[in-house]
Structures are given as C-alpha cells and as structure tokens.
Design a protein around this motif. Structure first.
Motif, mmCIF file in Angstrom:
data_model
loop_
_atom_site.group_PDB
_atom_site.id
_atom_site.type_symbol
_atom_site.label_atom_id
_atom_site.label_comp_id
_atom_site.label_asym_id
_atom_site.label_seq_id
_atom_site.Cartn_x
_atom_site.Cartn_y
_atom_site.Cartn_z
ATOM 1 N N ALA A 63 25.850 33.081 44.853
ATOM 2 C CA ALA A 63 26.396 32.590 45.776
ATOM 3 C C ALA A 63 25.676 31.368 46.141
ATOM 4 C CB ALA A 63 26.595 33.223 46.884
ATOM 5 N N ALA A 64 24.512 30.921 45.770
ATOM 6 C CA ALA A 64 23.500 29.866 46.040
ATOM 7 C C ALA A 64 22.659 29.275 44.778
ATOM 8 C CB ALA A 64 22.766 30.299 47.140
ATOM 9 N N LYS A 65 22.087 28.064 45.039
ATOM 10 C CA LYS A 65 21.329 27.699 43.967
ATOM 11 C C LYS A 65 19.877 28.551 43.883
ATOM 12 C CE LYS A 65 23.353 23.778 43.089
ATOM 13 N NZ LYS A 65 22.552 22.372 43.460
ATOM 14 N N PRO A 66 19.486 28.370 42.455
ATOM 15 C CA PRO A 66 18.663 29.340 42.154
ATOM 16 C C PRO A 66 17.288 28.892 43.006
ATOM 17 C CG PRO A 66 19.322 28.428 40.313
ATOM 18 C CD PRO A 66 20.104 27.794 41.383
ATOM 19 N N GLY A 67 16.434 30.068 43.535
ATOM 20 C CA GLY A 67 15.431 29.927 44.646
ATOM 21 C C GLY A 67 15.882 29.896 46.022
ATOM 22 N N ALA A 68 17.165 30.001 46.160
ATOM 23 C CA ALA A 68 17.718 29.943 47.821
ATOM 24 C C ALA A 68 17.185 31.321 48.393
ATOM 25 C CB ALA A 68 19.102 30.062 47.721
ATOM 26 N N SER A 69 16.861 31.370 49.727
ATOM 27 C CA SER A 69 16.481 32.312 50.258
ATOM 28 C C SER A 69 17.465 33.365 50.619
ATOM 29 C CB SER A 69 15.899 31.859 51.848
ATOM 30 O OG SER A 69 16.930 31.406 52.656
ATOM 31 N N ILE A 70 17.403 34.782 50.987
ATOM 32 C CA ILE A 70 18.347 35.872 51.077
ATOM 33 C C ILE A 70 19.161 35.177 52.426
ATOM 34 C CG2 ILE A 70 18.705 37.824 51.879
ATOM 35 C CD1 ILE A 70 16.107 38.666 50.657
ATOM 36 N N GLU A 71 18.588 34.661 53.483
ATOM 37 C CA GLU A 71 19.636 34.154 54.396
ATOM 38 C C GLU A 71 20.570 33.095 54.008
ATOM 39 O OE1 GLU A 71 16.228 34.359 54.367
ATOM 40 O OE2 GLU A 71 16.071 36.127 55.754
ATOM 41 N N GLU A 72 20.034 32.235 53.141
ATOM 42 C CA GLU A 72 20.882 31.113 52.554
ATOM 43 C C GLU A 72 22.108 31.817 51.780
ATOM 44 O OE1 GLU A 72 20.458 27.034 50.274
ATOM 45 O OE2 GLU A 72 18.739 27.991 50.660
ATOM 46 N N ILE A 73 21.620 32.611 50.630
ATOM 47 C CA ILE A 73 22.505 33.148 50.012
ATOM 48 C C ILE A 73 23.741 33.879 50.753
ATOM 49 C CG2 ILE A 73 22.893 35.014 48.476
ATOM 50 C CD1 ILE A 73 20.131 34.437 47.333
ATOM 51 N N MET A 74 23.152 34.681 51.902
ATOM 52 C CA MET A 74 24.279 35.493 52.527
ATOM 53 C C MET A 74 25.264 34.559 53.313
ATOM 54 S SD MET A 74 23.804 38.362 51.401
ATOM 55 C CE MET A 74 25.178 39.190 52.330
ATOM 56 N N LYS A 75 24.886 33.346 53.773
ATOM 57 C CA LYS A 75 25.842 32.555 54.401
ATOM 58 C C LYS A 75 26.810 32.161 53.930
ATOM 59 C CE LYS A 75 22.114 30.338 57.351
ATOM 60 N NZ LYS A 75 21.477 28.798 57.352
ATOM 61 N N SER A 76 26.904 32.133 52.329
ATOM 62 C CA SER A 76 28.221 31.701 51.581
ATOM 63 C C SER A 76 29.075 33.210 51.274
ATOM 64 C CB SER A 76 27.487 31.090 50.212
ATOM 65 O OG SER A 76 26.823 30.043 50.841
ATOM 66 N N ILE A 77 28.525 34.169 51.593
ATOM 67 C CA ILE A 77 29.148 35.453 51.126
ATOM 68 C C ILE A 77 30.109 36.157 52.153
ATOM 69 C CG2 ILE A 77 29.050 37.940 50.465
ATOM 70 C CD1 ILE A 77 26.365 37.099 48.942
ATOM 71 N N ARG A 78 31.356 36.518 51.967
ATOM 72 C CA ARG A 78 32.142 37.220 52.619
ATOM 73 C C ARG A 78 32.534 38.484 51.998
ATOM 74 N NH1 ARG A 78 36.913 35.451 52.989
ATOM 75 N NH2 ARG A 78 36.865 33.828 51.124
ATOM 76 N N LEU A 79 32.883 39.305 53.091
ATOM 77 C CA LEU A 79 33.302 40.746 52.525
ATOM 78 C C LEU A 79 34.676 41.071 52.927
ATOM 79 C CD1 LEU A 79 29.845 42.326 53.364
ATOM 80 C CD2 LEU A 79 30.581 41.619 51.246
ATOM 81 N N PRO A 80 35.608 40.488 52.630
ATOM 82 C CA PRO A 80 37.107 40.837 52.935
ATOM 83 C C PRO A 80 37.501 42.571 52.635
ATOM 84 C CG PRO A 80 37.239 39.442 51.051
ATOM 85 C CD PRO A 80 35.717 39.585 51.322
ATOM 86 N N GLN A 81 38.568 42.815 53.137
ATOM 87 C CA GLN A 81 39.189 44.408 52.959
ATOM 88 C C GLN A 81 39.553 43.912 51.157
ATOM 89 O OE1 GLN A 81 41.978 45.675 55.390
ATOM 90 N NE2 GLN A 81 42.328 47.447 54.167
ATOM 91 N N ALA A 82 39.018 45.176 50.654
ATOM 92 C CA ALA A 82 39.657 45.163 48.939
ATOM 93 C C ALA A 82 40.906 45.453 49.018
ATOM 94 C CB ALA A 82 38.778 46.492 48.237
ATOM 95 N N ASP A 83 41.380 44.902 47.696
ATOM 96 C CA ASP A 83 43.000 44.951 47.401
ATOM 97 C C ASP A 83 43.156 46.465 47.268
ATOM 98 O OD1 ASP A 83 45.320 45.043 46.132
ATOM 99 O OD2 ASP A 83 44.941 43.678 44.697
ATOM 100 N N SER A 84 43.946 47.331 48.064
ATOM 101 C CA SER A 84 44.162 48.334 47.862
ATOM 102 C C SER A 84 45.144 49.058 46.720
ATOM 103 C CB SER A 84 45.237 48.872 49.283
ATOM 104 O OG SER A 84 46.403 48.078 49.198
ATOM 105 N N GLY A 85 45.837 47.868 45.978
ATOM 106 C CA GLY A 85 46.625 48.370 44.805
ATOM 107 C C GLY A 85 45.394 48.483 43.669
ATOM 108 N N TYR A 86 44.533 47.708 43.702
ATOM 109 C CA TYR A 86 43.447 47.517 42.616
ATOM 110 C C TYR A 86 42.373 48.785 42.842
ATOM 111 C CZ TYR A 86 40.678 45.657 38.714
ATOM 112 O OH TYR A 86 40.039 45.378 37.779
ATOM 113 N N PHE A 87 41.915 48.670 44.188
ATOM 114 C CA PHE A 87 41.031 49.688 44.767
ATOM 115 C C PHE A 87 41.542 50.591 45.776
ATOM 116 C CE2 PHE A 87 38.356 46.046 43.344
ATOM 117 C CZ PHE A 87 37.413 46.788 42.547
ATOM 118 N N PRO A 88 42.122 51.565 45.497
ATOM 119 C CA PRO A 88 42.942 52.723 46.332
ATOM 120 C C PRO A 88 42.153 53.390 47.170
ATOM 121 C CG PRO A 88 43.012 53.164 43.876
ATOM 122 C CD PRO A 88 42.570 52.049 43.905
ATOM 123 N N GLY A 89 40.795 53.543 46.869
ATOM 124 C CA GLY A 89 39.825 53.959 47.642
ATOM 125 C C GLY A 89 39.383 53.219 48.807
#
Length: 230
Positions: A63-89
């Motif tokens: 999600a970031a360039k090589p060598g990026a900090s954890i904080e920088e990496i996590m700024k670019s990541i989102r965690l939307p609700q999973a597709d229930s048709g693909y992941f019924p759990g």
C-alpha cells in the motif's frame, strides 16, 4: 510466492488475481469517457497494464513504497465490509491502491504433467499509478473493495501477456534480481519461460551468465529436460 520472498531476503509478497489486461487503447478509451485528459507520457499509457487484485493475500506493505513506516502504510488502507456473496461469514476486506514506481519480478509457476516439470513464466515489472478517478473506474470493473496493483511488465506486450501469462493468479516481489532468480531456476531445474519478443537472450550485468553445461547440451531447456530424465 514464498520462495521469491526468501530469494529477495524477505521482501513482502504480492499475490494477485490476474483480472484484466488493459491495453493502451482500452485505457485511453476509458479515460476519454470519464473526461480525463491523457498526454501519452506515462509507461501505462504507452504499454498498458494488468489490474492485479485479490481478496486480501497482498501484504499491507504494497500500500506504500518500499521502506515506508507502518503509519504511512496504514494511511492508505481501508477495511470495508466484505462481499457477503463471496464471503458469507462476513467480516472485512482489505483495500488499497499500490503506488507507482515499485520495481520487481512478476511471475507464475506452472506445472506440466506431460513433461513432469515446473516452469516459471516471468518478467521484470513495475507498478503504475493512475489518476484517482481513472484508478477507481478500473477497480469498479472487477472487485473494487479488494487491493489493486496495476502492473506493467518490462518486456512483455499486453498481447503476449494475454496469451502466455497463465490464469488465474500471479505474484510479484520487489528488489528481487533477475540473476538470483535465474540461479534458483538452475538449481531447482525449473524451466525459465520468457517468450517476450523484446527480451534479449542475455543482458550483461542483469542476467546470470548462461552455464557452459547448457551450451554443450543444446540449450537451457534441453539440458534441464535431460537432467529431469537422468
């Protein structure tokens, strides 16, 4: 995928669905429909790219360039609700767009029961960064809530990639040298498959020198097949 990580001294793996090959004219057409002006100056405009995305097997590092900090990496990541048709759990998906300019080797291991041998279809590659509106439109043609990495091979044309890069997945590892990868294929007796017209047979300072054993036995593939039989 894991041995590519080990060969690169532990760099993070990227595992992707080989979703769609976007040729240069296709992405230009989509940009025009969206009212996005292109200038033809970027690598992805000239050569096209593959939309690589998967349900979560991509390392967060991508999600970031090589060598990026954890904080920088996590700024670019989102965690939307999973597709229930693909992941019924239920649960959450991971989604991000990889930045452009990450160089590495993109590859896929194949096996043929006819020869009883493994083959590695590979090329050096670089990630591409599209304008945000265009990137989202590309993602929307497949699974938008999964991670997306746009990959352009160095030597393969998009026509060749459509034909020779096997479905359904491929892998990429950054800072893995071609020579080290080739040495591993020599030791493991894996066929090196690079049918790209633009790829020279030997590049000094990049490829490992071809072993004399191969030359006196009819070439690399022939020698590896003889070793397999012996």
């Amino acid at each position: 995928m894991l041995f590519m990580t080990h060969l690169s001294a532990g760099n993070p793996p990227l595992f992707m669905d080989f979703r769609k090959v976007w040729e240069d004219w296709e992405i230009a057409d989509l940009a025009e429909k969206l009212g996005i002006k292109l200038f033809g100056s970027t690598l992805w405009e000239k050569r096209g790219f593959v939309d690589g995305d998967n349900s979560g097997s991509a390392s967060f590092d991508w999600a970031a360039k090589p060598g990026a900090s954890i904080e920088e990496i996590m700024k670019s990541i989102r965690l939307p609700q999973a597709d229930s048709g693909y992941f019924p759990g239920g649960g959450n998906s991971v989604t991000f767009f990889s930045p452009g300019g990450i160089e590495g080797i993109a590859a896929r291991l194949a096996y043929s029961s006819l020869s009883g041998m493994y083959s590695m279809i590979w090329d050096e590659a670089e990630t591409q960064e599209l304008p945000q509106k265009l990137a989202q439109a590309v993602a929307d043609t497949s699974t938008p809530i999964w991670p997306h990495t746009f990959v352009t091979p160095k030597h393969a044309t998009m026509t060749e990639y459509k034909q020779f890069a096997p479905a359904n997945h491929f892998h990429m590892t950054w800072n893995l040298s071609a020579a080290r990868f080739q040495y591993w294929m020599d030791l493991a007796n894996v066929l090196s498959v690079t049918p790209w017209q633009e790829m020279p047979s030997f590049r000094e300072g990049i490829d490992r020198p071809q072993p004399l054993l191969y030359l006196v036995n009819g070439g690399e593939d022939t020698t590896k097949r003889l070793r397999r039989r012996g």
